[in-house]
Design an enzyme around this catalytic site. Structure first.
Site, mmCIF file in Angstrom:
data_model
loop_
_atom_site.group_PDB
_atom_site.id
_atom_site.type_symbol
_atom_site.label_atom_id
_atom_site.label_comp_id
_atom_site.label_asym_id
_atom_site.label_seq_id
_atom_site.Cartn_x
_atom_site.Cartn_y
_atom_site.Cartn_z
ATOM 1 C CG ASP A 1 -2.063 0.856 0.919
ATOM 2 O OD1 ASP A 1 -2.071 2.177 0.916
ATOM 3 O OD2 ASP A 1 -3.591 0.345 1.312
ATOM 4 C CE1 TYR B 1 -13.243 3.686 -8.545
ATOM 5 C CE2 TYR B 1 -15.287 3.788 -8.784
ATOM 6 C CZ TYR B 1 -14.247 3.114 -8.184
ATOM 7 O OH TYR B 1 -14.407 1.880 -7.336
ATOM 8 C CB THR C 1 -6.950 6.895 0.627
ATOM 9 O OG1 THR C 1 -6.739 5.632 -0.196
ATOM 10 C CG2 THR C 1 -6.938 7.985 -0.487
ATOM 11 C CG ASP D 1 -23.491 10.338 -7.668
ATOM 12 O OD1 ASP D 1 -22.378 9.802 -7.542
ATOM 13 O OD2 ASP D 1 -23.787 11.321 -6.609
ATOM 14 C CB THR E 1 -16.783 -0.099 -8.910
ATOM 15 O OG1 THR E 1 -17.895 0.667 -8.716
ATOM 16 C CG2 THR E 1 -16.164 0.349 -10.510
ATOM 17 N NE ARG F 1 -21.122 12.242 -5.313
ATOM 18 C CZ ARG F 1 -20.824 11.233 -4.265
ATOM 19 N NH1 ARG F 1 -20.106 11.469 -3.169
ATOM 20 N NH2 ARG F 1 -21.408 10.035 -4.430
ATOM 21 C CB ALA F 2 -20.259 15.695 -11.598
HETATM 22 P P1 NAD Z 1 -9.637 3.140 0.437
HETATM 23 O O1 NAD Z 1 -9.114 4.433 -0.346
HETATM 24 O O2 NAD Z 1 -10.054 3.059 1.695
HETATM 25 O O3 NAD Z 1 -8.444 1.975 -0.025
HETATM 26 C C1 NAD Z 1 -7.659 2.080 -1.245
HETATM 27 C C2 NAD Z 1 -6.054 1.730 -0.682
HETATM 28 O O4 NAD Z 1 -5.205 1.718 -1.826
HETATM 29 C C3 NAD Z 1 -5.643 2.654 0.103
HETATM 30 O O5 NAD Z 1 -5.012 2.257 1.433
HETATM 31 C C4 NAD Z 1 -4.682 3.358 -0.649
HETATM 32 O O6 NAD Z 1 -3.628 4.070 0.082
HETATM 33 C C5 NAD Z 1 -4.078 2.512 -1.467
HETATM 34 N N1 NAD Z 1 -3.650 2.779 -3.093
HETATM 35 C C6 NAD Z 1 -4.305 3.558 -3.722
HETATM 36 N N2 NAD Z 1 -3.458 3.749 -4.862
HETATM 37 C C7 NAD Z 1 -2.262 2.972 -4.635
HETATM 38 C C8 NAD Z 1 -1.313 2.765 -5.416
HETATM 39 N N3 NAD Z 1 -1.118 3.041 -6.950
HETATM 40 N N4 NAD Z 1 -0.281 1.857 -5.010
HETATM 41 C C9 NAD Z 1 -0.459 1.405 -3.560
HETATM 42 N N5 NAD Z 1 -1.500 1.612 -2.949
HETATM 43 C C10 NAD Z 1 -2.616 2.300 -3.390
HETATM 44 O O7 NAD Z 1 -10.780 2.505 -0.459
HETATM 45 P P2 NAD Z 1 -11.959 1.356 -0.278
HETATM 46 O O8 NAD Z 1 -13.174 1.977 -0.018
HETATM 47 O O9 NAD Z 1 -11.470 0.399 0.644
HETATM 48 O O10 NAD Z 1 -11.978 0.701 -1.668
HETATM 49 C C11 NAD Z 1 -11.082 -0.457 -1.918
HETATM 50 C C12 NAD Z 1 -11.272 -0.891 -3.525
HETATM 51 O O11 NAD Z 1 -12.633 -1.364 -3.600
HETATM 52 C C13 NAD Z 1 -10.871 0.024 -4.551
HETATM 53 O O12 NAD Z 1 -10.335 -0.497 -5.628
HETATM 54 C C14 NAD Z 1 -12.247 0.826 -4.901
HETATM 55 O O13 NAD Z 1 -12.214 1.274 -6.228
HETATM 56 C C15 NAD Z 1 -13.182 -0.476 -4.825
HETATM 57 N N6 NAD Z 1 -14.450 -0.262 -4.799
HETATM 58 C C16 NAD Z 1 -14.917 0.480 -3.390
HETATM 59 C C17 NAD Z 1 -16.398 0.569 -2.999
HETATM 60 C C18 NAD Z 1 -16.815 1.289 -1.873
HETATM 61 O O14 NAD Z 1 -17.927 1.203 -1.518
HETATM 62 N N7 NAD Z 1 -16.075 1.700 -0.963
HETATM 63 C C19 NAD Z 1 -17.189 0.181 -4.209
HETATM 64 C C20 NAD Z 1 -16.784 -0.261 -5.314
HETATM 65 C C21 NAD Z 1 -15.360 -0.406 -5.500
HETATM 66 N N1 UFG Z 2 -24.562 11.286 -1.136
HETATM 67 C C1 UFG Z 2 -25.264 12.416 -0.469
HETATM 68 N N2 UFG Z 2 -24.380 13.195 0.071
HETATM 69 C C2 UFG Z 2 -23.173 12.876 0.693
HETATM 70 C C3 UFG Z 2 -22.481 11.889 0.223
HETATM 71 C C4 UFG Z 2 -23.410 10.965 -0.438
HETATM 72 O O1 UFG Z 2 -26.712 12.541 -0.971
HETATM 73 O O2 UFG Z 2 -22.831 13.613 1.321
HETATM 74 C C5 UFG Z 2 -25.200 10.169 -1.735
HETATM 75 C C6 UFG Z 2 -24.531 10.295 -3.380
HETATM 76 O O3 UFG Z 2 -24.934 11.172 -4.094
HETATM 77 C C7 UFG Z 2 -25.141 8.960 -3.806
HETATM 78 C C8 UFG Z 2 -25.198 8.183 -2.310
HETATM 79 O O4 UFG Z 2 -25.351 9.186 -1.296
HETATM 80 O O5 UFG Z 2 -26.344 8.842 -4.205
HETATM 81 C C9 UFG Z 2 -23.778 7.097 -2.121
HETATM 82 O O6 UFG Z 2 -22.812 7.878 -2.384
HETATM 83 P P1 UFG Z 2 -21.349 7.513 -1.659
HETATM 84 O O7 UFG Z 2 -20.487 8.534 -2.110
HETATM 85 O O8 UFG Z 2 -21.347 7.002 -0.408
HETATM 86 O O9 UFG Z 2 -21.051 6.316 -2.632
HETATM 87 P P2 UFG Z 2 -21.010 6.268 -4.232
HETATM 88 O O10 UFG Z 2 -22.484 5.431 -4.718
HETATM 89 O O11 UFG Z 2 -20.848 7.487 -4.977
HETATM 90 O O12 UFG Z 2 -19.879 5.407 -4.626
HETATM 91 C C10 UFG Z 2 -19.537 3.969 -4.343
HETATM 92 C C11 UFG Z 2 -18.029 3.591 -4.168
HETATM 93 C C12 UFG Z 2 -17.448 3.692 -5.669
HETATM 94 C C13 UFG Z 2 -18.584 2.708 -6.107
HETATM 95 C C14 UFG Z 2 -20.087 2.882 -5.868
HETATM 96 C C15 UFG Z 2 -20.764 1.473 -6.584
HETATM 97 O O13 UFG Z 2 -17.421 4.762 -3.457
HETATM 98 O O14 UFG Z 2 -16.476 3.141 -5.581
HETATM 99 O O15 UFG Z 2 -20.246 2.963 -4.685
HETATM 100 O O16 UFG Z 2 -22.062 1.804 -6.430
HETATM 101 F F1 UFG Z 2 -18.244 2.668 -7.711
#
Ligand code: NAD
Ligand code: UFG
Length: 323
Positions: free
Chosen positions: A31, A141, A35, A281, A117, A278-279
């Protein structure tokens, strides 16, 4: 197996690492901490602080730790930011992914589970979304994840690399030892809970004019522990074949419903402001997860929003300022 978890210091990665250990695997985390948090890596698991774009460091890590399979989660992942900063997203995610896959080929590591995703679908034609639905991302993304899925298919055909691509919907909730701590935080669930705790700002609802029952966007929230357990099954599946699965609960909740559920779970008022969309979405993203249920026997254990919020609320109260 000895498994490398890239992004294992992140929110989901730190839980996946714990579930791999619980299933009897060994784990090492790579890592860049862009983030992630050092403190989220379980005691006893090696953390290699490196960027996936640094091919030499990745190859050394694969060799030194005699890695047999990779869970590739390292990425930057905010839909909205990717629209305004596409350059950073293509560079980090696409270049980082290709560099990792090439290092795997060089070092003879033939199995990978990839964090994809729901954003690969863009604005879906039908809900719940099946894996066969058209993939038309509406954000850079989503582009980066779809590109890497395609590269993995091509690498599979040409070089025999076996990949499980997991298309997560919205991960939420917490493991007892690991929760969500992004800086800045953009995800709805932690922001709602910070607002309840009084450490955050009021919640801005992004868009109240969507074509949904209450006008706010609908998402499929999946408990992070259920999500992590699916990785263990997907890793097993790569012994035989490549595959692509949606990972969601199959139930959608609107932004307003999440806020209302959080008020019930926390027993507190959560102040809300209505704002513009939000752009990037889409209006509604809800998964059909019937393929992974049928083929790998995966069943989410926490399938209601209150249970998810409850686990996140417990973590937020223990870690009001994050790690
Ligand atoms: P996160 O930001 O908490 O974790 C991502 C980790 O990757 C971090 O620890 C960051 O430091 C590391 N990282 C980023 N770029 C890197 C690089 N180039 N080299 C080495 N380390 C790097 O995010 P998360 O919410 O835990 O998401 C994890 C994965 O799941 C991501 O690939 C994200 O796209 C995917 N994902 C997350 C969600 C969600 O709801 N959180 C939904 C769909 C997909
Ligand atoms: N939202 C708000 N206010 C906020 C934050 C979020 O209204 O302050 C709304 C967003 O517009 C969206 C919903 O809440 O409609 C969920 O938003 P999140 O930011 O929690 O999550 P996203 O749906 O944007 O994205 C997450 C992950 C992506 C993944 C996606 C798949 O961050 O990596 O889910 O559904 F692709």
């Amino acid at each position: 197996m000895r498994v490398l978890v890239t992004g294992g210091a992140g929110y989901i990665g730190s839980v996946v690492t714990r579930e791999l250990l619980a299933a009897g695997h060994e784990a090492v985390v790579l890592d860049s901490l862009v983030t992630g948090h050092r403190e989220s890596v379980p005691v006893g698991v090696a953390l290699v602080e490196a960027d996936t774009r640094d091919g030499a460091s990745v190859r050394r890590c694969l060799r030194d730790h005699r890695v047999e399979a990779v869970v590739h989660m390292a990425a930057i992942s905010q839909v909205g930011t990717s629209v305004t900063q596409p350059r950073e997203y293509y560079d980090n995610n696409v270049r980082g992914g290709l560099s990792l896959f090439d290092a795997m080929l060089d070092e003879g590591v033939g199995r990978v589970v990839f964090s994809s995703t729901a954003a690969v679908y863009g604005e879906p034609e039908r809900v719940p979304i099946e894996e066969s639905a058209a993939t038309r991302p509406t954000s850079p993304y989503g582009d980066t994840k779809l590109f890497l899925e395609t590269a993995l298919q091509r690498y599979g055909a040409a070089y025999g690399l076996r990949a499980a691509c997991l298309r997560y919907f919205n991960a939420a909730g917490a493991h007892p030892e690991a929760g969500e701590d992004h800086r800045p935080e953009t995800h709805l669930v932690p922001l709602v809970l910070q607002a309840a705790l009084g450490t955050g700002r009021p919640i801005t609802i992004f868009g109240t004019d969507y074509p949904t029952a209450d006008g706010t966007a609908v998402r499929d929230y999946l408990h992070v522990v259920d999500l992590a357990r699916a990785h263990v099954r997907a890793l097993d599946a790569t012994a035989e074949r490549s595959c692509t699965y949606n990972l969601g609960s199959g139930t959608g909740f609107s932004v307003r419903q999440v806020v209302q559920a959080a008020c019930r779970v926390t027993g507190r008022d959560i102040p809300v402001i209505e704002g513009p969309r939000r752009a990037g979405d889409p209006a509604v993203l809800v998964a059909s997860s019937s393929r992974i249920r049928a083929e790998l026997g995966w069943v989410p254990r926490h399938d209601d929003i209150e249970a998810i919020l409850d686990s996140a609320w417990a973590w937020t109260q223990r870690h009001p300022r994050g790690y």
